[in-house]
Design a protein around this motif. Structure first.
Motif, short mmCIF file in Angstrom:
data_model
loop_
_atom_site.label_atom_id
_atom_site.label_comp_id
_atom_site.label_asym_id
_atom_site.label_seq_id
_atom_site.Cartn_x
_atom_site.Cartn_y
_atom_site.Cartn_z
N LEU A 49 -15.32 77.84 40.12
CA LEU A 49 -14.71 79.14 40.09
C LEU A 49 -15.05 79.84 41.39
O LEU A 49 -16.22 79.88 41.79
N CYS A 50 -14.05 80.39 42.06
CA CYS A 50 -14.28 81.26 43.22
C CYS A 50 -13.97 82.68 42.79
O CYS A 50 -12.81 82.99 42.45
N LEU A 51 -14.96 83.54 42.79
CA LEU A 51 -14.79 84.92 42.33
C LEU A 51 -14.91 85.88 43.51
O LEU A 51 -15.76 85.68 44.39
N ASN A 52 -14.05 86.89 43.51
CA ASN A 52 -14.11 87.89 44.58
C ASN A 52 -15.47 88.58 44.57
O ASN A 52 -15.91 89.11 43.55
N LEU A 58 -16.11 85.32 49.04
CA LEU A 58 -15.99 84.69 47.73
C LEU A 58 -17.33 84.08 47.34
O LEU A 58 -18.05 83.53 48.18
N SER A 59 -17.65 84.14 46.05
CA SER A 59 -18.80 83.44 45.50
C SER A 59 -18.29 82.28 44.66
O SER A 59 -17.35 82.45 43.87
N SER A 60 -18.90 81.11 44.81
CA SER A 60 -18.44 79.91 44.11
C SER A 60 -19.49 79.44 43.10
O SER A 60 -20.69 79.48 43.38
N THR A 67 -22.10 71.41 45.89
CA THR A 67 -21.77 71.39 47.31
C THR A 67 -22.23 72.69 47.96
O THR A 67 -22.78 73.58 47.31
N ARG A 68 -21.95 72.81 49.24
CA ARG A 68 -22.32 74.01 49.98
C ARG A 68 -21.56 75.24 49.50
O ARG A 68 -21.96 76.37 49.75
N TRP A 69 -20.43 75.02 48.79
CA TRP A 69 -19.63 76.16 48.33
C TRP A 69 -20.43 77.09 47.42
O TRP A 69 -20.24 78.29 47.44
N SER A 70 -21.32 76.51 46.61
CA SER A 70 -22.09 77.36 45.69
C SER A 70 -23.44 77.77 46.28
O SER A 70 -24.15 78.57 45.67
N ARG A 71 -23.78 77.23 47.45
CA ARG A 71 -25.07 77.59 48.04
C ARG A 71 -24.99 78.85 48.89
O ARG A 71 -26.01 79.47 49.20
#
Length: 392
Positions: A49-52, A58-60, A67-71
């Motif tokens: 989930l990518c939340l504004n 964005l926070s993932s 992955t790095r998306w949530s870090r």
């Protein structure tokens, strides 16, 4: 290729998703709790989930693969889903994201796509009361796995998840704001205590200097006054010697006070105070500039003191011998991690054979001891430049 569920089965999945979410109080565990049900609707290797978050970011939150998306937060303009989140499309469907320019454009935060071979991807908006709050993103390593039917299924999942995760995200942001407020109050209290300690230290320093002046300098001056106003014959040589000793003692008191000033108020302030003292009643324009955001105060204390002593000697020379009408001290960055300090005046310049008492020898010695470069140029005055190639 499609993956079907009958209507009752689909309804059962969504009921289980709602039941799981009702028991969770944070986003990460809530997403983990419903990962199995999402996989029943749409098989995935990675889902997030990518939340504004704050504007433009964005926070993932991820399941399946970390992955790095949530870090760390991701800028919207660098996100592989930027076209969807900025309203340029209603959904995104990728047959092979590794070769999709919408996801792998220059500057995109797309490393996880390549690192984990996230080829098939589907992205749909999450909305609450008609307003986008983020996106649901589902990926698989098999190319061409998803179709427009998958988009429909993903949208159904997103519609169920959106109100729950919006509430959790709002609560998380409120908690974060509370924590920021507490940290701000703690910093304010730290500043208050620091100001109190600074006031106490200054008072102690004032008392120490006062005692030194009373016990030594004042006593010496009183003795000299008796000598010059007495009836006896003046011993000019002895009187000169006493005055010289008094000056030496007074200079020691001043010099011991200045490093405390250096510790209390920082390098640039201590330099300015010394500059003002050095020129006394002379009509000389003064300037002190630090373009390094206080880098001298992050130096090793020994190096910082040596730099300050160099500045003292150079300022004294300019104030006493150059006939300058302007003296400036300029501190600037020096690539890659160093700094330069330049003492510049518009006076007569450094003589070819400077007086041995000019302090230049001390300056050279101090520069060598801290492995600093020293450069002196005569150009419309004198510029003495000290260079530290690397801040210790």
């Amino acid at each position: 290729m499609t993956h079907g569920l009958t209507a009752p089965a689909k309804g059962d999945v969504f009921l289980r998703i709602s039941a799981h979410l009702a028991e969770r109080t944070d986003i990460a565990t809530a997403l983990e709790a419903v990962a199995g049900e999402i996989a029943e609707v749409i098989p995935f290797t990675h889902a997030d989930l990518c939340l504004n978050d704050r504007p433009g970011w964005l926070s993932s939150y991820e399941v399946g693969i970390r992955t790095r998306w949530s870090r760390a937060r991701t800028r919207v303009d660098a996100s592989p889903i930027r076209e969807l989140i900025t309203g340029h499309c209603d959904f995104m469907l990728c047959t092979d994201a590794m070769h999709d320019p919408r996801q792998t454009f220059e500057g995109a935060c797309s490393e996880p796509i390549f690192n984990h071979k996230l080829r098939s991807r589907v992205h749909v908006l999450m909305k609450v009361m008609g307003q986008p709050i983020g996106t649901l993103n589902i990926s698989h390593s098999t190319p061409g796995l998803y179709s427009e039917d998958t988009v429909t299924r993903a949208q159904h999942v997103a519609d169920v998840l959106s109100p729950y995760f919006h509430a959790l995200h709002t609560a998380e942001q409120a908690q974060r704001a509370t924590q920021v407020g507490q940290e701000a109050r703690a910093r304010e209290e730290g500043l208050r205590r620091g100001a109190l300690e600074l006031t106490q230290t200054l008072e102690q320093e004032r008392q120490r200097i006062g005692m030194d002046l009373h016990d030594q300098t004042l006593a010496d001056l009183t003795r000299l006054l008796r000598t010059v106003t007495g009836d006896g014959r003046l011993d000019r040589a002895g009187l000169g010697q006493h005055i010289s000793e008094t000056i030496t003692d007074l200079r020691r008191i001043i010099d011991t006070a200045v490093p405390t000033l250096l510790e209390l108020f920082g390098f640039a302030h201590a330099v300015r105070v010394h500059l003002e003292r050095a020129v006394r009643d002379q009509t000389i324009a003064l300037d002190v500039q630090d373009d390094t955001d206080g880098a001298p105060d992050r130096l090793d204390p020994t190096v910082r003191t040596a730099m300050f002593r160099i500045a003292q000697e150079a300022i004294n020379n300019a104030a006493r011998h150059s006939g300058a009408t302007r003296i400036g001290v300029y501190i600037a960055p020096h690539a890659p991690r160093g700094l330069t300090m330049t003492i510049r005046d518009n006076g007569s310049g450094m003589p070819d054979t400077p007086d041995r008492h000019s302090g230049l020898a001390h300056i050279r010695t101090r520069a060598r001891l801290i492995s600093a470069g020293l450069d002196i140029t005569n150009d419309y005055g004198c510029a003495l430049r000290v260079t530290l190639e690397r801040q210790p």
